[in-house]
Design a protein around this motif. Structure first.
Motif, PDB file in Angstrom:
ATOM      1  N   CYS A  86       0.842  -1.197   0.000  1.00  0.00           N
ATOM      2  CA  CYS A  86       0.000   0.000   0.000  1.00  0.00           C
ATOM      3  C   CYS A  86       0.872   1.240   0.000  1.00  0.00           C
ATOM      4  N   SER A  87       0.253   2.342  -0.371  1.00  0.00           N
ATOM      5  CA  SER A  87       0.947   3.623  -0.296  1.00  0.00           C
ATOM      6  C   SER A  87      -0.019   4.666   0.247  1.00  0.00           C
ATOM      7  N   ALA A  88       0.530   5.666   0.890  1.00  0.00           N
ATOM      8  CA  ALA A  88      -0.255   6.756   1.453  1.00  0.00           C
ATOM      9  C   ALA A  88       0.604   8.019   1.413  1.00  0.00           C
ATOM     10  N   PRO A  89       0.748   8.621   0.238  1.00  0.00           N
ATOM     11  CA  PRO A  89       1.606   9.794   0.140  1.00  0.00           C
ATOM     12  C   PRO A  89       1.081  10.965   0.974  1.00  0.00           C
ATOM     13  N   LEU A  90       2.007  11.701   1.570  1.00  0.00           N
ATOM     14  CA  LEU A  90       1.656  12.910   2.318  1.00  0.00           C
ATOM     15  C   LEU A  90       1.414  14.041   1.326  1.00  0.00           C
ATOM     16  N   THR A  91       0.321  14.761   1.501  1.00  0.00           N
ATOM     17  CA  THR A  91       0.052  15.937   0.679  1.00  0.00           C
ATOM     18  C   THR A  91      -0.254  17.107   1.599  1.00  0.00           C
ATOM     19  N   ASN A  92       0.293  18.269   1.270  1.00  0.00           N
ATOM     20  CA  ASN A  92       0.049  19.488   2.033  1.00  0.00           C
ATOM     21  C   ASN A  92      -1.018  20.313   1.326  1.00  0.00           C
ATOM     22  N   HIS A  93      -1.829  21.005   2.113  1.00  0.00           N
ATOM     23  CA  HIS A  93      -2.933  21.776   1.553  1.00  0.00           C
ATOM     24  C   HIS A  93      -3.003  23.159   2.184  1.00  0.00           C
ATOM     25  N   HIS A  94      -3.486  24.126   1.389  1.00  0.00           N
ATOM     26  CA  HIS A  94      -3.726  25.480   1.874  1.00  0.00           C
ATOM     27  C   HIS A  94      -5.075  25.526   2.592  1.00  0.00           C
ATOM     28  N   ASP A  95      -5.359  26.647   3.251  1.00  0.00           N
ATOM     29  CA  ASP A  95      -6.630  26.826   3.957  1.00  0.00           C
ATOM     30  C   ASP A  95      -7.850  26.586   3.072  1.00  0.00           C
ATOM     31  N   ASP A  96      -7.747  26.958   1.802  1.00  0.00           N
ATOM     32  CA  ASP A  96      -8.892  26.817   0.900  1.00  0.00           C
ATOM     33  C   ASP A  96      -9.026  25.409   0.321  1.00  0.00           C
ATOM     34  N   GLY A  97      -8.188  24.474   0.767  1.00  0.00           N
ATOM     35  CA  GLY A  97      -8.259  23.093   0.319  1.00  0.00           C
ATOM     36  C   GLY A  97      -7.419  22.775  -0.899  1.00  0.00           C
ATOM     37  N   THR A  98      -6.812  23.793  -1.522  1.00  0.00           N
ATOM     38  CA  THR A  98      -5.982  23.541  -2.689  1.00  0.00           C
ATOM     39  C   THR A  98      -4.669  22.892  -2.276  1.00  0.00           C
ATOM     40  N   LEU A  99      -4.125  22.113  -3.182  1.00  0.00           N
ATOM     41  CA  LEU A  99      -2.866  21.421  -2.941  1.00  0.00           C
ATOM     42  C   LEU A  99      -1.723  22.422  -2.851  1.00  0.00           C
ATOM     43  N   CYS A 100      -0.879  22.270  -1.865  1.00  0.00           N
ATOM     44  CA  CYS A 100       0.316  23.089  -1.717  1.00  0.00           C
ATOM     45  C   CYS A 100       1.461  22.330  -2.384  1.00  0.00           C
ATOM     46  N   PRO A 101       2.009  22.854  -3.473  1.00  0.00           N
ATOM     47  CA  PRO A 101       3.036  22.129  -4.226  1.00  0.00           C
ATOM     48  C   PRO A 101       4.252  21.753  -3.378  1.00  0.00           C
ATOM     49  N   ALA A 102       4.897  20.672  -3.767  1.00  0.00           N
ATOM     50  CA  ALA A 102       6.057  20.161  -3.026  1.00  0.00           C
ATOM     51  C   ALA A 102       7.199  21.167  -2.977  1.00  0.00           C
ATOM     52  N   THR A 146      -1.976  18.665   6.562  1.00  0.00           N
ATOM     53  CA  THR A 146      -1.355  17.594   5.790  1.00  0.00           C
ATOM     54  C   THR A 146      -2.324  16.428   5.790  1.00  0.00           C
ATOM     55  N   GLN A 147      -2.377  15.738   4.670  1.00  0.00           N
ATOM     56  CA  GLN A 147      -3.313  14.626   4.525  1.00  0.00           C
ATOM     57  C   GLN A 147      -2.593  13.417   3.950  1.00  0.00           C
ATOM     58  N   ALA A 148      -3.032  12.250   4.363  1.00  0.00           N
ATOM     59  CA  ALA A 148      -2.553  10.991   3.789  1.00  0.00           C
ATOM     60  C   ALA A 148      -3.742  10.044   3.702  1.00  0.00           C
ATOM     61  N   ILE A 149      -3.883   9.382   2.555  1.00  0.00           N
ATOM     62  CA  ILE A 149      -4.955   8.413   2.339  1.00  0.00           C
ATOM     63  C   ILE A 149      -4.298   7.135   1.825  1.00  0.00           C
ATOM     64  N   CYS A 150      -4.514   6.036   2.534  1.00  0.00           N
ATOM     65  CA  CYS A 150      -3.890   4.771   2.143  1.00  0.00           C
ATOM     66  C   CYS A 150      -4.634   4.148   0.974  1.00  0.00           C
ATOM     67  N   SER A 151      -3.882   3.592   0.068  1.00  0.00           N
ATOM     68  CA  SER A 151      -4.466   2.940  -1.103  1.00  0.00           C
ATOM     69  C   SER A 151      -5.240   1.673  -0.730  1.00  0.00           C
ATOM     70  N   CYS A 152      -5.078   1.170   0.502  1.00  0.00           N
ATOM     71  CA  CYS A 152      -5.836  -0.008   0.936  1.00  0.00           C
ATOM     72  C   CYS A 152      -7.301   0.340   1.177  1.00  0.00           C
ATOM     73  N   GLY A 153      -7.588   1.632   1.312  1.00  0.00           N
ATOM     74  CA  GLY A 153      -8.958   2.074   1.530  1.00  0.00           C
ATOM     75  C   GLY A 153      -9.403   2.034   2.978  1.00  0.00           C
ATOM     76  N   GLY A 154      -8.539   1.611   3.870  1.00  0.00           N
ATOM     77  CA  GLY A 154      -8.928   1.465   5.268  1.00  0.00           C
ATOM     78  C   GLY A 154      -8.380   2.513   6.212  1.00  0.00           C
ATOM     79  N   TRP A 155      -7.697   3.516   5.687  1.00  0.00           N
ATOM     80  CA  TRP A 155      -7.100   4.513   6.581  1.00  0.00           C
ATOM     81  C   TRP A 155      -6.931   5.831   5.851  1.00  0.00           C
ATOM     82  N   GLU A 156      -7.226   6.905   6.569  1.00  0.00           N
ATOM     83  CA  GLU A 156      -6.938   8.243   6.059  1.00  0.00           C
ATOM     84  C   GLU A 156      -6.834   9.189   7.237  1.00  0.00           C
ATOM     85  N   MET A 157      -6.034  10.216   7.088  1.00  0.00           N
ATOM     86  CA  MET A 157      -5.844  11.182   8.159  1.00  0.00           C
ATOM     87  C   MET A 157      -5.624  12.567   7.579  1.00  0.00           C
ATOM     88  N   LYS A 158      -6.185  13.560   8.258  1.00  0.00           N
ATOM     89  CA  LYS A 158      -6.049  14.961   7.866  1.00  0.00           C
ATOM     90  C   LYS A 158      -5.874  15.758   9.149  1.00  0.00           C
TER      91      LYS A 158
END
Length: 86
Positions: free
Chosen positions: A3-19, A40-52
């Protein structure tokens, strides 16, 4: 299946904050065009875990704990496969 769960950063308005938008540890922007990291958000490709969460480090630690649970497997299966040495 790995599985993978890449970390992504986001701005207040929900837009993706580039790496390439670097931040201080508190999320304040070091890039002139960035309003700052709100969460910061991560969603696992297994479908059983996500965090924001606002704390990037906390999301990363939780993600690592989730990945560790994949290698352990469900407790029921571990108990069934356990070899009794007596």
């Amino acid at each position: 299946m790995a599985c993978s769960a890449p970390l992504t950063n986001h701005h207040d308005d929900g837009t993706l904050c580039p790496a390439d938008h670097k931040h201080t540890s508190s999320g304040r922007p070091l890039h002139p065009d960035c309003p700052g990291r709100a969460y910061t958000q991560a969603i696992c490709s297994c479908g059983g875990w996500e965090m924001k969460e606002s704390g990037k480090g906390y999301v990363n630690e939780s993600r690592n704990r989730h990945f560790a649970s994949h290698t352990q497997g469900p407790k029921v299966l571990r108990d069934l496969l356990r070899v009794d040495g007596s």
